[in-house]
Motif scaffolding. Sequence first.
Motif, PDB file in Angstrom:
ATOM      1  N   ALA A 166       0.830  -1.206   0.000  1.00 45.24           N
ATOM      2  CA  ALA A 166       0.000   0.000   0.000  1.00 45.24           C
ATOM      3  C   ALA A 166       0.865   1.258   0.000  1.00 45.24           C
ATOM      4  O   ALA A 166       0.549   2.241  -0.674  1.00 45.24           O
ATOM      5  CB  ALA A 166      -0.939  -0.007   1.206  1.00 45.24           C
ATOM      6  N   ILE A 167       1.964   1.232   0.750  1.00 43.97           N
ATOM      7  CA  ILE A 167       2.863   2.391   0.785  1.00 43.97           C
ATOM      8  C   ILE A 167       3.468   2.629  -0.594  1.00 43.97           C
ATOM      9  O   ILE A 167       3.504   3.760  -1.086  1.00 43.97           O
ATOM     10  CB  ILE A 167       3.966   2.202   1.850  1.00 43.97           C
ATOM     11  N   ALA A 168       3.912   1.572  -1.254  1.00 41.86           N
ATOM     12  CA  ALA A 168       4.512   1.702  -2.583  1.00 41.86           C
ATOM     13  C   ALA A 168       3.515   2.297  -3.575  1.00 41.86           C
ATOM     14  O   ALA A 168       3.871   3.168  -4.376  1.00 41.86           O
ATOM     15  CB  ALA A 168       5.016   0.350  -3.073  1.00 41.86           C
ATOM     16  N   LEU A 169       2.268   1.848  -3.514  1.00 37.75           N
ATOM     17  CA  LEU A 169       1.248   2.367  -4.426  1.00 37.75           C
ATOM     18  C   LEU A 169       0.885   3.810  -4.113  1.00 37.75           C
ATOM     19  O   LEU A 169       0.725   4.631  -5.013  1.00 37.75           O
ATOM     20  CB  LEU A 169      -0.005   1.491  -4.366  1.00 37.75           C
ATOM     21  N   ALA A 170       0.771   4.147  -2.836  1.00 41.51           N
ATOM     22  CA  ALA A 170       0.340   5.487  -2.443  1.00 41.51           C
ATOM     23  C   ALA A 170       1.422   6.534  -2.683  1.00 41.51           C
ATOM     24  O   ALA A 170       1.137   7.628  -3.181  1.00 41.51           O
ATOM     25  CB  ALA A 170      -0.063   5.490  -0.965  1.00 41.51           C
ATOM     26  N   VAL A 171       2.643   6.222  -2.324  1.00 41.53           N
ATOM     27  CA  VAL A 171       3.722   7.210  -2.391  1.00 41.53           C
ATOM     28  C   VAL A 171       4.204   7.404  -3.827  1.00 41.53           C
ATOM     29  O   VAL A 171       4.598   8.495  -4.205  1.00 41.53           O
ATOM     30  CB  VAL A 171       4.875   6.819  -1.444  1.00 41.53           C
ATOM     31  N   GLY A 172       4.165   6.355  -4.631  1.00 42.76           N
ATOM     32  CA  GLY A 172       4.603   6.462  -6.019  1.00 42.76           C
ATOM     33  C   GLY A 172       6.016   5.949  -6.206  1.00 42.76           C
ATOM     34  O   GLY A 172       6.825   5.945  -5.294  1.00 42.76           O
ATOM     35  N   LEU A 173       6.303   5.517  -7.401  1.00 43.02           N
ATOM     36  CA  LEU A 173       7.551   4.832  -7.686  1.00 43.02           C
ATOM     37  C   LEU A 173       8.757   5.747  -7.903  1.00 43.02           C
ATOM     38  O   LEU A 173       9.878   5.260  -7.970  1.00 43.02           O
ATOM     39  CB  LEU A 173       7.359   3.930  -8.906  1.00 43.02           C
ATOM     40  N   GLU A 174       8.547   7.060  -8.000  1.00 38.97           N
ATOM     41  CA  GLU A 174       9.694   7.940  -8.233  1.00 38.97           C
ATOM     42  C   GLU A 174      10.618   8.039  -7.018  1.00 38.97           C
ATOM     43  O   GLU A 174      11.786   8.347  -7.152  1.00 38.97           O
ATOM     44  CB  GLU A 174       9.255   9.339  -8.690  1.00 38.97           C
ATOM     45  N   ARG A 175      10.141   7.754  -5.830  1.00 38.88           N
ATOM     46  CA  ARG A 175      10.950   7.823  -4.606  1.00 38.88           C
ATOM     47  C   ARG A 175      11.122   6.462  -3.937  1.00 38.88           C
ATOM     48  O   ARG A 175      11.799   6.350  -2.929  1.00 38.88           O
ATOM     49  CB  ARG A 175      10.311   8.769  -3.594  1.00 38.88           C
ATOM     50  N   ILE A 176      10.478   5.455  -4.508  1.00 36.60           N
ATOM     51  CA  ILE A 176      10.398   4.148  -3.853  1.00 36.60           C
ATOM     52  C   ILE A 176      11.061   3.078  -4.710  1.00 36.60           C
ATOM     53  O   ILE A 176      10.951   3.095  -5.927  1.00 36.60           O
ATOM     54  CB  ILE A 176       8.902   3.750  -3.671  1.00 36.60           C
ATOM     55  N   GLU A 177      11.727   2.157  -4.030  1.00 39.76           N
ATOM     56  CA  GLU A 177      12.144   0.899  -4.659  1.00 39.76           C
ATOM     57  C   GLU A 177      11.524  -0.202  -3.822  1.00 39.76           C
ATOM     58  O   GLU A 177      11.766  -0.277  -2.609  1.00 39.76           O
ATOM     59  CB  GLU A 177      13.676   0.761  -4.647  1.00 39.76           C
ATOM     60  N   TYR A 178      10.721  -1.012  -4.455  1.00 38.64           N
ATOM     61  CA  TYR A 178      10.068  -2.090  -3.718  1.00 38.64           C
ATOM     62  C   TYR A 178       9.961  -3.311  -4.617  1.00 38.64           C
ATOM     63  O   TYR A 178       9.198  -3.327  -5.571  1.00 38.64           O
ATOM     64  CB  TYR A 178       8.685  -1.655  -3.231  1.00 38.64           C
ATOM     65  N   GLU A 179      10.792  -4.285  -4.339  1.00 42.24           N
ATOM     66  CA  GLU A 179      10.779  -5.561  -5.044  1.00 42.24           C
ATOM     67  C   GLU A 179      10.839  -6.662  -3.988  1.00 42.24           C
ATOM     68  O   GLU A 179      11.913  -7.151  -3.647  1.00 42.24           O
ATOM     69  CB  GLU A 179      11.971  -5.657  -5.997  1.00 42.24           C
ATOM     70  N   PRO A 180       9.679  -7.032  -3.437  1.00 41.91           N
ATOM     71  CA  PRO A 180       9.659  -7.973  -2.309  1.00 41.91           C
ATOM     72  C   PRO A 180      10.273  -9.333  -2.617  1.00 41.91           C
ATOM     73  O   PRO A 180      10.734 -10.018  -1.709  1.00 41.91           O
ATOM     74  CB  PRO A 180       8.177  -8.096  -1.961  1.00 41.91           C
ATOM     75  N   GLU A 181      10.332  -9.707  -3.898  1.00 47.58           N
ATOM     76  CA  GLU A 181      10.976 -10.988  -4.221  1.00 47.58           C
ATOM     77  C   GLU A 181      12.493 -10.893  -4.145  1.00 47.58           C
ATOM     78  O   GLU A 181      13.181 -11.895  -4.008  1.00 47.58           O
ATOM     79  CB  GLU A 181      10.542 -11.567  -5.541  1.00 47.58           C
ATOM     80  N   GLN A 182      13.032  -9.661  -4.172  1.00 49.39           N
ATOM     81  CA  GLN A 182      14.478  -9.436  -4.089  1.00 49.39           C
ATOM     82  C   GLN A 182      14.930  -9.035  -2.688  1.00 49.39           C
ATOM     83  O   GLN A 182      16.016  -9.404  -2.251  1.00 49.39           O
ATOM     84  CB  GLN A 182      14.897  -8.335  -5.070  1.00 49.39           C
ATOM     85  N   PHE A 183      14.113  -8.224  -2.011  1.00 50.48           N
ATOM     86  CA  PHE A 183      14.476  -7.667  -0.706  1.00 50.48           C
ATOM     87  C   PHE A 183      13.194  -7.449   0.089  1.00 50.48           C
ATOM     88  O   PHE A 183      12.230  -6.892  -0.448  1.00 50.48           O
ATOM     89  CB  PHE A 183      15.226  -6.341  -0.920  1.00 50.48           C
ATOM     90  N   PRO A 184      13.171  -7.842   1.354  1.00 53.42           N
ATOM     91  CA  PRO A 184      11.911  -7.789   2.119  1.00 53.42           C
ATOM     92  C   PRO A 184      11.494  -6.396   2.568  1.00 53.42           C
ATOM     93  O   PRO A 184      10.439  -6.238   3.183  1.00 53.42           O
ATOM     94  CB  PRO A 184      12.204  -8.677   3.328  1.00 53.42           C
ATOM     95  N   GLY A 185      12.281  -5.397   2.278  1.00 48.40           N
ATOM     96  CA  GLY A 185      11.950  -4.041   2.704  1.00 48.40           C
ATOM     97  C   GLY A 185      11.655  -3.135   1.536  1.00 48.40           C
ATOM     98  O   GLY A 185      11.884  -3.468   0.378  1.00 48.40           O
ATOM     99  N   LEU A 186      11.143  -1.971   1.877  1.00 44.00           N
ATOM    100  CA  LEU A 186      10.840  -0.937   0.902  1.00 44.00           C
ATOM    101  C   LEU A 186      11.891   0.159   1.079  1.00 44.00           C
ATOM    102  O   LEU A 186      12.154   0.586   2.208  1.00 44.00           O
ATOM    103  CB  LEU A 186       9.432  -0.396   1.161  1.00 44.00           C
TER     104      LEU A 186
END
Length: 186
Positions: free
Chosen positions: A118-138
């Motif tokens: 939800a955080i990744a979707l709300a904040v937007g991808l320009e400031r976020i890296e989120y790949e849960p299959e690679q790393f468990p954190g945002l």
Amino acid sequence: MPDPTDTITIENVVASTALDQELDLDQLTADPPSADYHPERFPGLIYRIEEPTATTLLFRSGNIVATGAQSTDAIHIALVHLFDALAELGLLVPDHPTITIQNIVSSADLTQPLNLHAIALAVGLERIEYEPEQFPGLVYRLDDPLVVVLLFGSGKLVITGGTTPTDAEDAIETLQARLAAFNLLD
């Protein structure tokens, strides 16, 4: 609910300084027993300081990096110990070398679970890296303060890139305000 800024713990401080002279690392490694120098593996001399705990890296150029302390005061004290040891070996050490804090790594806890999707979707991808299959954190890159915050589903945080202890507090306050604006905090 406890204030997350009260949970901040400094995990590591990295600082740099310079002696403005070329160092003979082969000569330096002969004297202090806590010096380790293997130029075929790493170009710097590793010098460990026991109290406060820190590791310093001395380079032939005279540049020095110190890491491993858990406060800015401790990193300064560790470097003073290093300067004293170098002066005892006959090196000219300036009375007050400039010490620059390069990075402070802190941990903290928002004291509540986070929905990283939800955080990744709300904040937007320009400031976020989120790949849960690679790393468990945002990974969340902030502009003010200029730090990177790793958020975990447990609510735990790692804040890196700060140069003052207050950067972690400011990052948590900014993060809380942004997540609250999207109704992502209880």
